[in-house]
Design a protein around this motif. Structure first.
Motif, short mmCIF file in Angstrom:
data_model
loop_
_atom_site.label_atom_id
_atom_site.label_comp_id
_atom_site.label_asym_id
_atom_site.label_seq_id
_atom_site.Cartn_x
_atom_site.Cartn_y
_atom_site.Cartn_z
N GLU A 1 0.84 -1.20 0.00
CA GLU A 1 0.00 0.00 0.00
C GLU A 1 0.88 1.25 0.00
N GLU A 2 0.46 2.24 -0.77
CA GLU A 2 1.12 3.53 -0.74
C GLU A 2 0.19 4.53 -0.06
N ILE A 3 0.71 5.15 1.01
CA ILE A 3 -0.05 6.11 1.81
C ILE A 3 0.52 7.50 1.54
N GLN A 4 -0.35 8.42 1.19
CA GLN A 4 0.12 9.76 0.81
C GLN A 4 0.84 10.43 1.97
N ASN A 5 1.98 11.03 1.65
CA ASN A 5 2.80 11.75 2.63
C ASN A 5 2.70 13.25 2.32
N ARG A 6 2.06 13.98 3.20
CA ARG A 6 1.87 15.42 2.98
C ARG A 6 2.88 16.27 3.75
N ASN A 7 3.88 15.63 4.31
CA ASN A 7 4.94 16.37 4.99
C ASN A 7 5.93 16.94 4.00
N PRO A 8 6.59 18.04 4.36
CA PRO A 8 7.79 18.41 3.59
C PRO A 8 8.77 17.24 3.64
N THR A 9 9.38 16.94 2.52
CA THR A 9 10.25 15.77 2.49
C THR A 9 11.60 16.04 3.14
N GLY A 10 11.92 17.33 3.37
CA GLY A 10 13.23 17.62 3.92
C GLY A 10 14.31 17.34 2.89
N MET A 11 15.52 17.24 3.34
CA MET A 11 16.67 17.04 2.45
C MET A 11 17.41 15.78 2.84
N GLN A 12 17.38 14.77 1.96
CA GLN A 12 18.33 13.67 2.06
C GLN A 12 19.42 13.93 1.04
N GLY A 13 20.65 13.69 1.42
CA GLY A 13 21.74 13.92 0.49
C GLY A 13 23.04 13.31 0.94
N PHE A 14 24.04 13.40 0.09
CA PHE A 14 25.40 13.04 0.46
C PHE A 14 25.98 14.25 1.16
N ILE A 15 26.26 14.13 2.43
CA ILE A 15 26.62 15.27 3.27
C ILE A 15 28.13 15.41 3.35
N PHE A 16 28.60 16.63 3.08
CA PHE A 16 30.03 16.95 3.24
C PHE A 16 30.30 17.35 4.68
N ASN A 17 31.32 16.80 5.28
CA ASN A 17 31.78 17.25 6.59
C ASN A 17 32.77 18.39 6.36
N THR A 18 32.29 19.63 6.47
CA THR A 18 33.14 20.78 6.15
C THR A 18 34.21 21.03 7.20
N ARG A 19 34.25 20.22 8.23
CA ARG A 19 35.37 20.28 9.16
C ARG A 19 36.64 19.77 8.48
N ARG A 20 36.47 18.96 7.45
CA ARG A 20 37.60 18.44 6.68
C ARG A 20 38.10 19.54 5.73
N PRO A 21 39.40 19.81 5.72
CA PRO A 21 39.93 20.89 4.87
C PRO A 21 39.56 20.76 3.41
N GLN A 22 39.49 19.53 2.89
CA GLN A 22 39.25 19.36 1.47
C GLN A 22 37.84 19.76 1.04
N PHE A 23 36.92 19.91 2.03
CA PHE A 23 35.54 20.27 1.68
C PHE A 23 35.19 21.70 2.10
N GLN A 24 36.17 22.49 2.46
CA GLN A 24 35.87 23.83 2.95
C GLN A 24 35.70 24.86 1.83
N ASP A 25 36.11 24.51 0.63
CA ASP A 25 35.96 25.40 -0.51
C ASP A 25 34.63 25.09 -1.22
N ARG A 26 33.77 26.09 -1.35
CA ARG A 26 32.45 25.89 -1.95
C ARG A 26 32.57 25.36 -3.38
N ARG A 27 33.58 25.78 -4.10
CA ARG A 27 33.76 25.33 -5.48
C ARG A 27 34.02 23.83 -5.55
N VAL A 28 34.74 23.31 -4.57
CA VAL A 28 34.99 21.87 -4.53
C VAL A 28 33.69 21.12 -4.32
N ARG A 29 32.87 21.60 -3.38
CA ARG A 29 31.60 20.92 -3.10
C ARG A 29 30.68 20.96 -4.33
N GLU A 30 30.64 22.09 -4.99
CA GLU A 30 29.82 22.19 -6.21
C GLU A 30 30.33 21.22 -7.28
#
Length: 615
Positions: free
Chosen positions: A304-333
């Motif tokens: 059964e599929e039950i309608q979900n009327r909630n905002p879905t929020g954001m699932q994603g591959f998350i960068f840990n910006t504490r790591r130096p290699q991910f601190q540049d926005r251009r790298v993440r993009e």
């Protein structure tokens, strides 16, 4: 909102005057709403319309857990708590599942808040009891709050950060005083507080993680426990709240049995073999192809599929910006350009998903187009402190033709990486410091590896090494708490009334709290300002403007590689069960289900055999 808490206070003589004014004009109510609009259900309501007040009681409901558990204390950062342990506790108030955010009294018979939201008072029901018969009192409420703030997981200190103090006014009256006036959400969030028994914890170490069965007051108590393997909850026949309007039609199973599996593929086969009863399917491939069984064909196992009327929020591959290699926005993009959703959706997901384009997708809260007048009033003071594109461009996630050939995206990604000081030497990508680029993707789910492998290949084409590291659930949680990861797949759930939980996600104050959900490591004063203004929004329209403004800043920061979502819950369950014809707008409503009368239940011997077969 999506969890617990917030606030504000008054000072000096103004505190006394405003407090007296609140006493003069506030009136205790059965329910409180975010903007003081009338609640959907009046004071004399008999039950929520998405429940069946005549649902039969009885039977066993068997679920599957993932990984294992080693604790029955869900309030601390040590150990892995058992699933559904919240069923043994009552909260001051409960949220209805068909309103954006309305709190109805549970332990609290009435709720009274100051006109300016500088405090909230809960008047405790005289019949409220713990399972040992001890009355629930204001002392228990204060003890709970103080203990969670002092010894609980760090998320409580962030969630309740704006509560100044808790005052016990009498055995049945407790008041929460806030640090500031004006936070509309905080009185409702305080109502989510579970009430713990002060007398039971008096001689126990709250900070200790163990499997001692705790004393609660809720609709269930802990029955049999097999460490890491299974847990059984038993319905409390004389639960003090069973006849309250907020409880009628809920908690219909005599027992809830949770057996743990280390692999979701094995768990799905166990469902189809009848070893447990209900499964929330998160794999589009499985939903399309793994249920071709006689049990589904003959109607025994229902999809059964039950309608979900909630905002879905954001699932994603998350960068840990504490790591130096991910601190540049251009790298993440650049790295985000190398994920080919269209190919994955066609080849891996049977075309079942929509690409997530907002942190508040599937709702009016998400941004679209260019910012309007109300958003600009929020964003303009931050010009120069947030990405310039926020003002001039609509954010769009990268899109491909689904062929698997992404040369254009790879060219653009390489340009961005060069701008960040990265370069290719031979067949390896070197970062700005001349070091070969390699990072680790931390996983606990076996089935997600197939999603990451195409991403890994696309990265390898540019000389970037992605190491997929799969660990067990306990190690995964510990590494998340210690922020010992480069990338993870994770989500930031949203409700129809975002509020204090946004601090847990994005605010600088939560970045170094090991129990917070600020996995990204965000410490941005501009984002902090938007979050604080969002929390103190004084109207629905103001709230929407702030969520959209926040959404834009987060999207243009490229802190995650957006994944996907669906607009329904996909559930499979055996036909021994029924649920109300009216389903709640914002929840599956699992605890409103019941066993169909007359159908055979698993015997005690069968249940024990199932437990012994687990793992």
């Amino acid at each position: 909102m999506t969890h617990p808490l917030r606030s504000f206070l008054l000072h000096g003589s103004s505190l006394i005057l405003l407090g007296l004014a609140g006493l003069a004009f506030a009136a205790p109510k059965h329910a409180v709403t975010l903007y003081d609009e009338p609640p959907k259900y009046p004071a004399n309501f008999t039950h929520f319309e998405y429940t069946n007040p005549d649902a039969p009681k009885g039977g066993t409901f068997r679920e599957a857990g993932f990984g294992g558990f080693d604790s029955l204390n869900p309030f601390i950062s040590k150990g892995v708590a058992a699933d559904e342990i919240n069923l043994i506790y009552d909260t001051l108030a409960v949220q209805s599942m068909d309103e954006p955010f309305t709190a109805y009294g549970l332990v609290a018979e009435k709720i009274e808040k100051a006109p300016d939201n500088a405090w909230v008072r809960f008047l405790i029901r005289k019949e409220a009891r713990f399972h040992d018969g001890t009355p629930i009192t204001a002392d228990d409420v204060k003890f709970t709050f103080d203990t969670l703030m002092e010894k609980g997981a760090p998320m409580y200190r962030g969630y309740y950060a704006d509560v100044d103090r808790v005052e016990v006014e009498s055995a049945r009256s407790v008041r929460f005083v806030f640090k500031h006036a004006g936070n509309r959400e905080l009185p409702l969030i305080v109502g989510q507080l579970p009430v713990l028994p002060k007398h039971w914890w008096a001689e126990r170490d709250f900070a200790k993680s163990n499997l001692e069965v705790p004393l609660g007051s809720g609709p269930y108590k802990v029955g049999r426990v097999q460490a890491g393997r299974s847990i059984r909850y038993e319905r409390v026949d004389d639960w003090w709240a069973k006849d309250l309007p907020v409880s009628r039609g809920f908690y219909n199973f005599d027992t809830i049995q949770i057996d743990y599996y280390r692999d979701n593929t094995v768990a799905l086969e166990a469902l189809k073999a009848g070893q447990f009863d209900y499964w929330l399917e998160t794999s589009a491939k499985n939903w399309a192809t793994a249920y071709n069984t006689p049990a589904v064909a003959n109607g025994q196992l229902i999809k059964e599929e039950i309608q979900n009327r909630n905002p879905t929020g954001m699932q994603g591959f998350i960068f840990n910006t504490r790591r130096p290699q991910f601190q540049d926005r251009r790298v993440r993009e650049a790295l985000g350009l190398l994920y080919d959703f269209e190919w994955a959706n066609k080849r891996l997901f049977n075309g079942a998903y929509f690409r997530t384009r907002s942190y508040f997708d599937n709702s009016e809260l998400g941004s679209q187009g260019l910012p309007g007048e109300e958003e600009l009033a929020i964003l303009e003071p931050l010009r120069g402190k947030i990405p310039a594109e926020v003002f001039s461009e609509e954010f769009r996630v990268p899109a491909t033709d689904g062929s698997g050939i992404i040369r254009e995206q790879q060219r653009r990604a390489y340009q961005l990486l060069q701008q960040a000081g990265w370069r290719i030497d031979g067949d390896r990508m070197l970062d700005a410091n001349g070091q070969p680029v390699s990072f680790e993707f931390l996983l606990a789910q076996t089935e997600f590896e197939r999603v990451l492998l195409p991403f890994k290949r696309n990265l390898a084409d540019l000389g970037i090494e992605l190491v997929i590291r799969r660990v067990d659930v306990s190690q995964y949680i510990n590494r998340l708490r210690s922020r010992d990861f480069d990338m993870i797949v994770g989500g930031f759930g949203q409700s129809n009334s975002p509020g204090n939980e946004q601090r847990e996600y994005w605010h600088s104050s939560s970045a170094d709290n090991p129990g917070s959900r600020n996995f990204i490591g965000l410490k941005d004063p501009a984002i902090d300002q938007i979050v604080e203004e969002l929390i103190n929004a004084d109207s629905r329209q103001d709230l929407i403007a702030h969520t959209r403004a926040l959404d834009r800043v987060l999207l243009w920061g490229y802190y995650v590689i957006p994944n996907w979502h669906i607009k329904t819950w996909r559930v499979a369950y055996w036909n021994r069960f029924e649920h109300p014809k009216v389903t709640p707008l914002y929840d599956i409503g699992l605890h409103t289900w019941w066993v169909r009368p007359g159908l055979e239940q698993p015997s005690e011997a069968q249940q024990q055999a199932t437990e012994e077969a687990v793992q």
